[in-house]
Design a protein around this motif. Structure first.
Motif, short mmCIF file in Angstrom:
data_model
loop_
_atom_site.label_atom_id
_atom_site.label_comp_id
_atom_site.label_asym_id
_atom_site.label_seq_id
_atom_site.Cartn_x
_atom_site.Cartn_y
_atom_site.Cartn_z
N SER A 103 34.70 35.06 39.75
CA SER A 103 35.98 34.94 40.45
C SER A 103 35.84 34.24 41.80
O SER A 103 36.83 34.04 42.49
N GLY A 121 29.55 43.36 35.60
CA GLY A 121 29.93 42.35 36.57
C GLY A 121 31.27 41.72 36.25
O GLY A 121 32.10 41.50 37.13
N ILE A 168 34.14 44.10 37.10
CA ILE A 168 34.45 44.13 38.53
C ILE A 168 35.46 43.04 38.86
O ILE A 168 36.42 43.25 39.59
N ASN A 169 35.22 41.85 38.28
CA ASN A 169 36.06 40.71 38.63
C ASN A 169 37.42 40.73 37.95
O ASN A 169 38.25 39.89 38.24
N GLU A 214 39.33 43.59 37.76
CA GLU A 214 40.15 44.71 38.22
C GLU A 214 41.39 44.24 38.94
O GLU A 214 41.34 43.24 39.65
#
Lengths: 222, 243, 64
Positions: free
Chosen positions: A155, A216, A219-220, A222
């Motif tokens: 991201s 990983g 996370i990007n 969310e």
């Protein structure tokens, strides 16, 4: 589940076939960086055959670092990553499929071409054989480890290359064992322990890096 | 377990750490002072290495703590990642620069020790190389916190990097056993007892405990700083919402 | 006098021994000082922001 796995690979194959360019770029980069070394250190065949394994391996490492940071980019931007996240297939499997198709389209080419690099660098026939074997075992590991950095960077607008570089220290064991296996074979010592270690690194990364990469990616998203 | 849960609350931790801090400061100064006195004045020079052996009193504590801090970082990162606990990520973030400092101390003093005893500043041996990798891992971990603007994202990304990099720790520990290279093997923690003389070992233990107290002190200060930073961010959000 | 000279001479290895101790001291002290200053700075900022938001609230209440 396996069907979806295959369809992801098939799709990536089609995409890379249609784009074509990017994969070719990696091969060209690899070729160029190897051919720059003789210009840098001098054209003595003896010296080149000695440092040849190291040259090929370091070039493989850099070309995978430079190309891998965009592996999830397109899927993230067009939203297909979100859909896969919501579908039945776990993100870990998606990462594995991505890595496998990426290896089939680029890593395998490097493996097939590596005897030529060995010849250019005037390595012995035994050295060339072991270069090919270690590349076969090592390049999938490099790609799998690289997906971790790529997933974290997906991201980011800037600094995505920096994250890929963070993963660079993790490549070092692959580099060490890859080169030392070739050196052992050239010096007529059994290269079995190094090859076994490379294989174990591959097994480890097949299991662990999809987990880390999927985390990983989550996370990007969310 | 309930007590642990209470401790994981940043506010509780802050008040407890205020009580610990003066003691760890005192211990750091007195233990390091005692260790330095015993090591520099009382302990005799080594019969093989002469006076250079005294570098051991800074090299060994720094080197062991360099990997210990990474282990702390990896464990607290895992805790913060799994249980979504903010304190874990504060501790990990606070620990990274300390670990990097210990690592660079270990590398530099190792070079200064290597020159007179091995005859070279640096050698690409397994232990030295793996410690150098550790240093880069620390730098990378610190970098991750700065790349991401969203601190929650940064905490999670940093946690993943810390956990993946933890693979390097067993490599550092066993590198001297797996590859037979120039760096000597384990000489203090061994199954058959330490292999170095007690004249050197006792000051070394004092220095080691002193370094640990220093680690606790700086870690507390840095964690407090992180907690305050979090409060600042919360207030800034509140103010901007009121506007 | 002579003893001091021998002590600081470190058997001819003074450069290595003292520079490693000195380097360690510099790194550890500077990290400590930097952390301490940073902590004080953050605390100050926090206090300022707190009093600012307090005043902000009071002003907002009075206005209407």
């Amino acid at each position: 589940m396996f069907k979806i796995f295959l369809s992801i690979i098939k799709r990536d194959f089609k995409l890379s076939y249609r784009q074509g360019n990017t994969n070719l770029n990696i091969i060209v980069f690899f070729f160029l960086s190897i051919s720059l070394f003789p210009l840098g250190v001098g054209p003595e065949n003896e010296l080149l055959s000695k440092i040849g394994p190291g040259i090929v391996w370091v070039s493989a490492l850099f070309s995978s670092v430079l190309s891998l940071d965009k592996i999830f980019q397109a899927d993230y931007e067009d939203g297909s990553l979100e859909i896969i996240n919501l579908s039945v297939i776990p993100l870990e499997f998606f990462v594995l499929a991505k890595a496998l198709s990426y290896w089939l389209t680029t890593g395998l080419l490097l493996v097939i071409l590596s005897p030529i690099f060995g010849l250019i660098l005037s390595m012995s026939s035994k050295g060339i054989l072991y270069l090919t074997i270690t590349m076969l075992l090592g390049t999938p590991t490099l790609i799998l480890i690289g997906t971790i950095g790529a997933s974290l960077a997906v991201s980011l607008k800037r600094g995505s290359l920096l994250i890929s570089l963070l993963i660079l220290p993790l490549y070092i064991p692959v580099l060490i064992f890859g080169v030392s296996a070739i050196d052992a074979s050239i010096n007529n010592v059994s290269a079995k322990p190094q090859l076994l270690l490379l294989g174990s690194l591959l097994c480890f990364s097949i299991v662990l890096s999809p987990i880390a990469s999927a985390a990983g990616l989550r996370i990007n998203m969310e | 377990m309930k007590k642990l849960h209470k401790l994981a609350n940043p506010g509780k931790f802050y008040r407890l750490s205020e009580k610990i801090l003066p003691w760890s400061n005192l211990l750091a100064i007195s233990l390091c002072g005692l260790g330095l006195y015993l090591g520099l004045f009382v302990a005799p020079p080594d019969y093989q290495q002469g006076e250079t052996v005294r570098i051991i009193y800074v090299h060994v504590p720094a080197a062991t703590l360099a990997s210990l801090v990474y282990a702390i970082m990896a464990i607290t990162s895992a805790i913060s990642f799994i249980w979504k606990n903010p304190l874990g990520s504060f501790i990990a973030k606070a620990a990274a620069p300390i670990g990097a400092a210990f690592t660079i101390i270990a590398i530099i003093t190792g070079a200064l020790w290597g020159k007179p005893t091995w005859g070279t500043w640096w050698i690409w041996d397994a232990r030295l190389t793996s410690v150098l990798i550790l240093f880069f891992l620390y730098l990378g971990y610190i970098g991750v916190w700065q790349i991401f603007e969203d601190q929650n994202k940064a905490a999670k990304a940093a946690a993943i990097i810390a956990l993946v990099g933890a693979i390097n720790l067993p490599i550092i520990k066993f590198s001297v056993d797996w590859w037979n290279t120039l760096h000597q093997g384990a000489s203090i923690i061994r199954l058959d007892g330490p292999s170095i003389h007690s004249d050197i070992l006792i000051p070394l233990i004092f220095m080691w405990l002193g370094f640990i107290s220093y680690l606790i002190s700086v870690l507390i200060i840095r964690i407090q700083s992180e907690i305050t930073l979090q409060k600042i961010r919360a207030i800034q959000i509140m103010i901007s919402e009121q506007k | 006098m002579n003893e001091i000279y021998i002590f600081f001479g470190m058997g001819g290895y003074a450069l290595y021994v003292w520079s490693s101790f000195g380097f360690t001291l510099i790194i550890m002290l500077s990290l400590l000082v930097k952390s301490y200053k940073n902590n004080k700075y953050n605390l100050k900022t926090y206090e300022e922001l707190k009093s600012y938001s307090k005043r902000f609230k009071e002003n907002n209440v009075k206005k209407p």
